[in-house]
Design a protein around this motif. Structure first.
Motif, PDB file in Angstrom:
ATOM      1  N   ALA A  28      10.297  50.681  95.169  1.00 48.56           N
ATOM      2  CA  ALA A  28       9.952  51.267  93.871  1.00 48.56           C
ATOM      3  C   ALA A  28      10.581  50.459  92.735  1.00 48.56           C
ATOM      4  CB  ALA A  28      10.405  52.722  93.815  1.00 48.56           C
ATOM      5  N   THR A  29      11.800  50.001  92.938  1.00 52.96           N
ATOM      6  CA  THR A  29      12.484  49.201  91.922  1.00 52.96           C
ATOM      7  C   THR A  29      11.753  47.884  91.688  1.00 52.96           C
ATOM      8  OG1 THR A  29      14.604  50.247  92.359  1.00 52.96           O
ATOM      9  CG2 THR A  29      14.675  48.064  91.367  1.00 52.96           C
ATOM     10  N   SER A  30      11.280  47.250  92.739  1.00 50.43           N
ATOM     11  CA  SER A  30      10.542  45.989  92.561  1.00 50.43           C
ATOM     12  C   SER A  30       9.211  46.237  91.856  1.00 50.43           C
ATOM     13  CB  SER A  30      10.342  45.272  93.899  1.00 50.43           C
ATOM     14  OG  SER A  30       9.428  45.960  94.727  1.00 50.43           O
ATOM     15  N   ILE A  31       8.576  47.370  92.130  1.00 49.57           N
ATOM     16  CA  ILE A  31       7.335  47.722  91.438  1.00 49.57           C
ATOM     17  C   ILE A  31       7.611  47.975  89.958  1.00 49.57           C
ATOM     18  CG2 ILE A  31       5.561  49.522  91.234  1.00 49.57           C
ATOM     19  CD1 ILE A  31       5.706  49.732  94.337  1.00 49.57           C
ATOM     20  N   ALA A  32       8.679  48.717  89.656  1.00 46.70           N
ATOM     21  CA  ALA A  32       9.043  49.001  88.262  1.00 46.70           C
ATOM     22  C   ALA A  32       9.280  47.714  87.489  1.00 46.70           C
ATOM     23  CB  ALA A  32      10.283  49.896  88.213  1.00 46.70           C
ATOM     24  N   ALA A  33       9.975  46.762  88.095  1.00 49.05           N
ATOM     25  CA  ALA A  33      10.256  45.485  87.436  1.00 49.05           C
ATOM     26  C   ALA A  33       8.973  44.690  87.206  1.00 49.05           C
ATOM     27  CB  ALA A  33      11.248  44.674  88.270  1.00 49.05           C
ATOM     28  N   ALA A  34       8.088  44.668  88.190  1.00 48.29           N
ATOM     29  CA  ALA A  34       6.833  43.928  88.054  1.00 48.29           C
ATOM     30  C   ALA A  34       5.929  44.557  86.990  1.00 48.29           C
ATOM     31  CB  ALA A  34       6.110  43.875  89.401  1.00 48.29           C
ATOM     32  N   LEU A  35       5.909  45.878  86.925  1.00 47.34           N
ATOM     33  CA  LEU A  35       5.066  46.577  85.955  1.00 47.34           C
ATOM     34  C   LEU A  35       5.528  46.335  84.526  1.00 47.34           C
ATOM     35  CD1 LEU A  35       2.730  48.596  85.473  1.00 47.34           C
ATOM     36  CD2 LEU A  35       4.430  50.438  85.728  1.00 47.34           C
ATOM     37  N   LYS A  36       6.829  46.195  84.325  1.00 43.93           N
ATOM     38  CA  LYS A  36       7.415  46.077  82.981  1.00 43.93           C
ATOM     39  C   LYS A  36       6.786  44.950  82.170  1.00 43.93           C
ATOM     40  CE  LYS A  36      10.544  48.655  81.322  1.00 43.93           C
ATOM     41  NZ  LYS A  36      10.272  49.733  80.393  1.00 43.93           N
ATOM     42  N   SER A  37       6.438  43.853  82.797  1.00 41.42           N
ATOM     43  CA  SER A  37       5.943  42.684  82.064  1.00 41.42           C
ATOM     44  C   SER A  37       4.433  42.702  81.833  1.00 41.42           C
ATOM     45  CB  SER A  37       6.325  41.405  82.810  1.00 41.42           C
ATOM     46  OG  SER A  37       5.658  41.370  84.068  1.00 41.42           O
ATOM     47  N   THR A  38       3.776  43.809  82.156  1.00 40.16           N
ATOM     48  CA  THR A  38       2.324  43.886  81.986  1.00 40.16           C
ATOM     49  C   THR A  38       1.952  44.747  80.782  1.00 40.16           C
ATOM     50  OG1 THR A  38       2.054  45.874  83.343  1.00 40.16           O
ATOM     51  CG2 THR A  38       2.060  43.738  84.505  1.00 40.16           C
ATOM     52  N   ASP A  39       0.713  44.622  80.337  1.00 45.52           N
ATOM     53  CA  ASP A  39       0.216  45.490  79.258  1.00 45.52           C
ATOM     54  C   ASP A  39       0.258  46.950  79.700  1.00 45.52           C
ATOM     55  OD1 ASP A  39      -0.250  43.337  77.585  1.00 45.52           O
ATOM     56  OD2 ASP A  39      -2.378  43.178  78.098  1.00 45.52           O
ATOM     57  N   LEU A  40      -0.077  47.219  80.956  1.00 49.59           N
ATOM     58  CA  LEU A  40      -0.013  48.578  81.475  1.00 49.59           C
ATOM     59  C   LEU A  40       1.425  49.091  81.421  1.00 49.59           C
ATOM     60  CD1 LEU A  40      -1.312  51.047  82.832  1.00 49.59           C
ATOM     61  CD2 LEU A  40      -1.008  49.872  85.032  1.00 49.59           C
ATOM     62  N   GLY A  41       2.380  48.269  81.786  1.00 47.19           N
ATOM     63  CA  GLY A  41       3.786  48.645  81.738  1.00 47.19           C
ATOM     64  C   GLY A  41       4.256  48.964  80.330  1.00 47.19           C
TER      65      GLY A  41
END
Length: 132
Positions: free
Chosen positions: A70-83
């Motif tokens: 979940a932590t790796s997903i949260a980090a990956a999402l942060k740099s996207t427009d969706l994030g």
């Protein structure tokens, strides 16, 4: 619904195109599979969305097994427009090996950096367990 071979339920398409593209590009461990995902809105968060991803982690035993993924997903999402539009993130383990759904939540996703600081262990501990 009966689990597929390997302990994972069959995947369902993700209807939101931004989340579908994000999920397709995730770099997850080989044994982890995205089952489905959803984007939702709340009236008290105009312009923002909640994001939920359901995963299958064969052999997982509890919600703690889900934390580093979940932590790796949260980090990956942060740099996207969706994030950038996400106010809350939910990550669940729907593995048939696990008797109950393991579900983690960051209800303040927009406020957290998810950049490895102060440490990966601190980020793993940040998750609220909302399902065991």
């Amino acid at each position: 619904m009966a689990p597929a071979v390997g302990g994972c339920y069959p995947s369902s398409p993700i209807s939101d195109p931004d989340l579908a593209a994000f999920a397709a590009g995730l770099q997850l461990p080989a044994s982890v599979q995205v089952i489905t995902g959803r984007v939702s809105t709340q009236s008290n968060q105009p312009g923002k969305v909640g994001v939920a991803l359901d995963l299958c982690l064969p052999g997982s035993a509890d919600a703690d097994s889900l934390r580093p993924i979940a932590t790796s997903i949260a980090a990956a999402l942060k740099s996207t427009d969706l994030g950038a539009r996400t106010f809350a993130l939910y990550v669940a383990d729907m593995s048939a090996d696990y008797k109950n759904e393991a579900k983690l939540k960051d209800g303040d996703y927009a406020l957290h950096l998810w950049n490895g600081k102060p440490s990966p262990a601190a980020e793993n501990a940040r998750w609220e367990v909302v399902g065991r």
